[in-house]
Design a protein around this motif. Structure first.
Motif, PDB file in Angstrom:
ATOM      1  N   ILE A  18       1.065  -1.398  -0.071  1.00 27.59           N
ATOM      2  CA  ILE A  18       0.009  -0.123   0.151  1.00 27.59           C
ATOM      3  C   ILE A  18       0.872   1.245  -0.039  1.00 27.59           C
ATOM      4  O   ILE A  18       1.875   1.315   0.293  1.00 27.59           O
ATOM      5  N   GLY A  19       0.338   2.378  -0.194  1.00 24.65           N
ATOM      6  CA  GLY A  19       0.946   3.345  -0.637  1.00 24.65           C
ATOM      7  C   GLY A  19       0.322   4.590  -1.260  1.00 24.65           C
ATOM      8  O   GLY A  19      -0.619   4.038  -2.240  1.00 24.65           O
ATOM      9  N   PRO A  20       0.761   6.046  -1.174  1.00 20.97           N
ATOM     10  CA  PRO A  20       0.156   6.820  -2.158  1.00 20.97           C
ATOM     11  C   PRO A  20       0.547   6.678  -3.526  1.00 20.97           C
ATOM     12  O   PRO A  20       1.536   6.149  -3.813  1.00 20.97           O
ATOM     13  N   SER A  21      -0.328   7.173  -4.679  1.00 15.74           N
ATOM     14  CA  SER A  21       0.260   7.392  -5.918  1.00 15.74           C
ATOM     15  C   SER A  21       1.657   7.977  -6.051  1.00 15.74           C
ATOM     16  O   SER A  21       2.111   8.929  -5.408  1.00 15.74           O
ATOM     17  N   GLY A  22       2.473   7.423  -6.692  1.00 16.86           N
ATOM     18  CA  GLY A  22       3.823   7.792  -6.956  1.00 16.86           C
ATOM     19  C   GLY A  22       4.854   7.230  -5.985  1.00 16.86           C
ATOM     20  O   GLY A  22       5.716   7.873  -5.951  1.00 16.86           O
ATOM     21  N   ALA A  23       4.479   6.459  -5.101  1.00 12.47           N
ATOM     22  CA  ALA A  23       5.239   5.861  -3.815  1.00 12.47           C
ATOM     23  C   ALA A  23       6.224   5.054  -4.394  1.00 12.47           C
ATOM     24  O   ALA A  23       7.244   4.858  -3.635  1.00 12.47           O
ATOM     25  N   GLY A  24       5.925   4.274  -5.533  1.00 16.43           N
ATOM     26  CA  GLY A  24       6.858   3.308  -6.022  1.00 16.43           C
ATOM     27  C   GLY A  24       6.437   1.890  -5.978  1.00 16.43           C
ATOM     28  O   GLY A  24       7.140   1.045  -6.365  1.00 16.43           O
ATOM     29  N   ASP A  79      -2.329 -11.432   4.570  1.00 24.32           N
ATOM     30  CA  ASP A  79      -1.555 -12.048   5.526  1.00 24.32           C
ATOM     31  C   ASP A  79      -0.289 -10.799   6.076  1.00 24.32           C
ATOM     32  O   ASP A  79       0.009 -10.991   7.232  1.00 24.32           O
ATOM     33  N   ARG A  80      -0.205 -10.177   5.153  1.00 24.72           N
ATOM     34  CA  ARG A  80       0.997  -9.047   5.567  1.00 24.72           C
ATOM     35  C   ARG A  80       0.921  -7.776   4.763  1.00 24.72           C
ATOM     36  O   ARG A  80       0.359  -8.028   3.470  1.00 24.72           O
ATOM     37  N   ILE A  81       1.198  -6.715   5.404  1.00 24.69           N
ATOM     38  CA  ILE A  81       1.176  -5.553   4.440  1.00 24.69           C
ATOM     39  C   ILE A  81       2.579  -4.825   4.568  1.00 24.69           C
ATOM     40  O   ILE A  81       3.035  -4.766   5.414  1.00 24.69           O
ATOM     41  N   ILE A  82       2.791  -4.567   3.337  1.00 26.18           N
ATOM     42  CA  ILE A  82       3.955  -3.643   3.264  1.00 26.18           C
ATOM     43  C   ILE A  82       3.630  -2.187   2.604  1.00 26.18           C
ATOM     44  O   ILE A  82       2.959  -1.861   1.838  1.00 26.18           O
ATOM     45  N   GLY A  83       3.902  -1.085   3.690  1.00 20.76           N
ATOM     46  CA  GLY A  83       3.585   0.241   3.275  1.00 20.76           C
ATOM     47  C   GLY A  83       4.814   0.902   2.712  1.00 20.76           C
ATOM     48  O   GLY A  83       5.788   0.962   3.376  1.00 20.76           O
ATOM     49  N   ILE A  84       4.611   1.557   1.623  1.00 27.40           N
ATOM     50  CA  ILE A  84       5.486   2.411   0.936  1.00 27.40           C
ATOM     51  C   ILE A  84       5.368   3.832   0.796  1.00 27.40           C
ATOM     52  O   ILE A  84       4.108   4.157   0.244  1.00 27.40           O
ATOM     53  N   ASN A  85       6.125   4.854   0.962  1.00 28.24           N
ATOM     54  CA  ASN A  85       6.106   6.102   0.557  1.00 28.24           C
ATOM     55  C   ASN A  85       7.453   6.721   0.150  1.00 28.24           C
ATOM     56  O   ASN A  85       8.656   6.295   0.615  1.00 28.24           O
ATOM     57  N   ASP A  86       7.528   7.386  -0.932  1.00 31.94           N
ATOM     58  CA  ASP A  86       8.535   7.963  -1.494  1.00 31.94           C
ATOM     59  C   ASP A  86       9.744   7.267  -1.766  1.00 31.94           C
ATOM     60  O   ASP A  86      10.839   7.198  -1.482  1.00 31.94           O
ATOM     61  N   GLY A  87       9.365   5.753  -2.214  1.00 33.77           N
ATOM     62  CA  GLY A  87      10.243   4.721  -2.498  1.00 33.77           C
ATOM     63  C   GLY A  87      10.831   4.168  -1.321  1.00 33.77           C
ATOM     64  O   GLY A  87      11.803   3.168  -1.481  1.00 33.77           O
ATOM     65  N   LEU A 136      -2.304  -2.152  -3.691  1.00 33.84           N
ATOM     66  CA  LEU A 136      -3.758  -1.456  -3.528  1.00 33.84           C
ATOM     67  C   LEU A 136      -3.604  -0.134  -2.976  1.00 33.84           C
ATOM     68  O   LEU A 136      -2.678   0.373  -2.436  1.00 33.84           O
ATOM     69  N   HIS A 137      -4.758   0.523  -3.123  1.00 33.91           N
ATOM     70  CA  HIS A 137      -4.666   1.950  -2.810  1.00 33.91           C
ATOM     71  C   HIS A 137      -5.774   1.812  -1.641  1.00 33.91           C
ATOM     72  O   HIS A 137      -5.777   3.059  -0.812  1.00 33.91           O
ATOM     73  N   GLN A 138      -6.569   0.605  -1.248  1.00 32.58           N
ATOM     74  CA  GLN A 138      -7.641   0.919  -0.303  1.00 32.58           C
ATOM     75  C   GLN A 138      -6.987   0.108   0.896  1.00 32.58           C
ATOM     76  O   GLN A 138      -7.038  -1.195   0.706  1.00 32.58           O
ATOM     77  N   VAL A 139      -6.609   0.889   1.850  1.00 28.60           N
ATOM     78  CA  VAL A 139      -6.410   0.344   3.322  1.00 28.60           C
ATOM     79  C   VAL A 139      -6.978  -0.888   3.823  1.00 28.60           C
ATOM     80  O   VAL A 139      -6.627  -1.923   4.209  1.00 28.60           O
TER      81      VAL A 139
END
Length: 252
Positions: free
Chosen positions: A34-40, A214-222, A203-206
């Motif tokens: 998950i993460g915002p648009s453009g997060a990588g 089973d697991r979530i990886i959150g990304i922002n700014d790469g 996914l964009h929907q948290v």
């Protein structure tokens, strides 16, 4: 089955898409990124199946370093990694079953691919998968006659016929209404549970990520901001991942 060690991706002009990304994936996991648009997020998925090259770092899939792989080996690697796209990537003028059979092209020589030569066994498998996905009656319809949710199921069928060990889904529900989104997520989760195929999706929907993963990886700014279980994803962490975008995320 998959290990990323200190991955970096920099585009021409100096734009950094990924910075020092490290994680490992066990066989059979269902992971949402998950993460915002453009997060990588999309860049990361495309690096895994070498649609784009990493700038620096190691990406190991089934004991093979993806970065160093040659053209012939790459073809073999891609038969093991199915890809599902936001905008389906189907050939609209062809029938549903023809699009599904395109998933076998990685196993064909050039002549077989151009001529569209498939075995009876492959055709039987295509119909079996379509039945499983509730598309048996649409098998001979042109793909441009289908709804968005049906098209995405064709995309899933095309990935499954490859016999992949891993399926990558790049924003698979972003173009769909809530009902179709639920159908697609249910199918993906069911495939993961019944076949043991590892699934990694952007996914964009948290709320959807929390419900299915089973697991979530959150990304922002790469960069990886969070890597853990859905139940440990707090509002504070969500704010760190999304910043000011967070208010528009939750979709009922």
């Amino acid at each position: 089955m998959l290990k990323a060690n200190n991955l970096y991706k920099e585009y021409k002009g100096g734009t950094k898409a990924l910075s020092d990304i490290s994680f490992s994936v066990k066989s059979g996991e269902f992971i949402s990124i998950i993460g915002p648009s453009g997060a990588g997020k999309s860049t990361l998925l495309r690096c895994i199946n070498k649609m784009i090259d990493v700038t620096k770092g190691e990406l190991i899939f089934n004991n093979t370093n993806v970065k160093n792989i040659k053209k012939k080996e790459l073809r073999k690697l891609r038969t093991q990694i199915g890809m599902i796209f936001q905008h389906y990537n189907l050939v609209n003028r062809l029938s549903v079953v023809e699009n599904v059979l395109h998933g076998r092209l990685g196993y064909k020589n050039t002549i077989q691919g151009i001529m569209g030569i498939y075995t009876e066994k492959e055709k039987e498998k295509a119909f079996k998968i379509l039945k499983k996905l509730g598309l048996e009656e649409q098998a001979y319809k042109r793909c441009d006659q289908l709804s968005g949710g049906q098209k995405q199921r064709v995309g899933i069928a095309r990935a499954l016929i490859q016999n992949p060990k891993l399926i990558l889904c790049d924003e698979p529900i972003a173009s769909l209404d809530p009902n179709s989104s639920k159908t697609i997520m249910d199918y993906l989760k069911n495939i993961n549970k019944t076949t043991g195929i590892t699934v990694i999706l952007n996914l964009h929907q948290v709320d959807v990520a929390v419900r299915y993963s089973d697991r979530i990886i959150g990304i922002n700014d790469g960069k990886i901001i969070y890597d853990g279980k859905p139940e440990n994803l707090t509002e504070d962490i969500i704010h760190k991942i999304y910043g000011s975008e967070v208010g528009s995320l939750i979709i009922d």
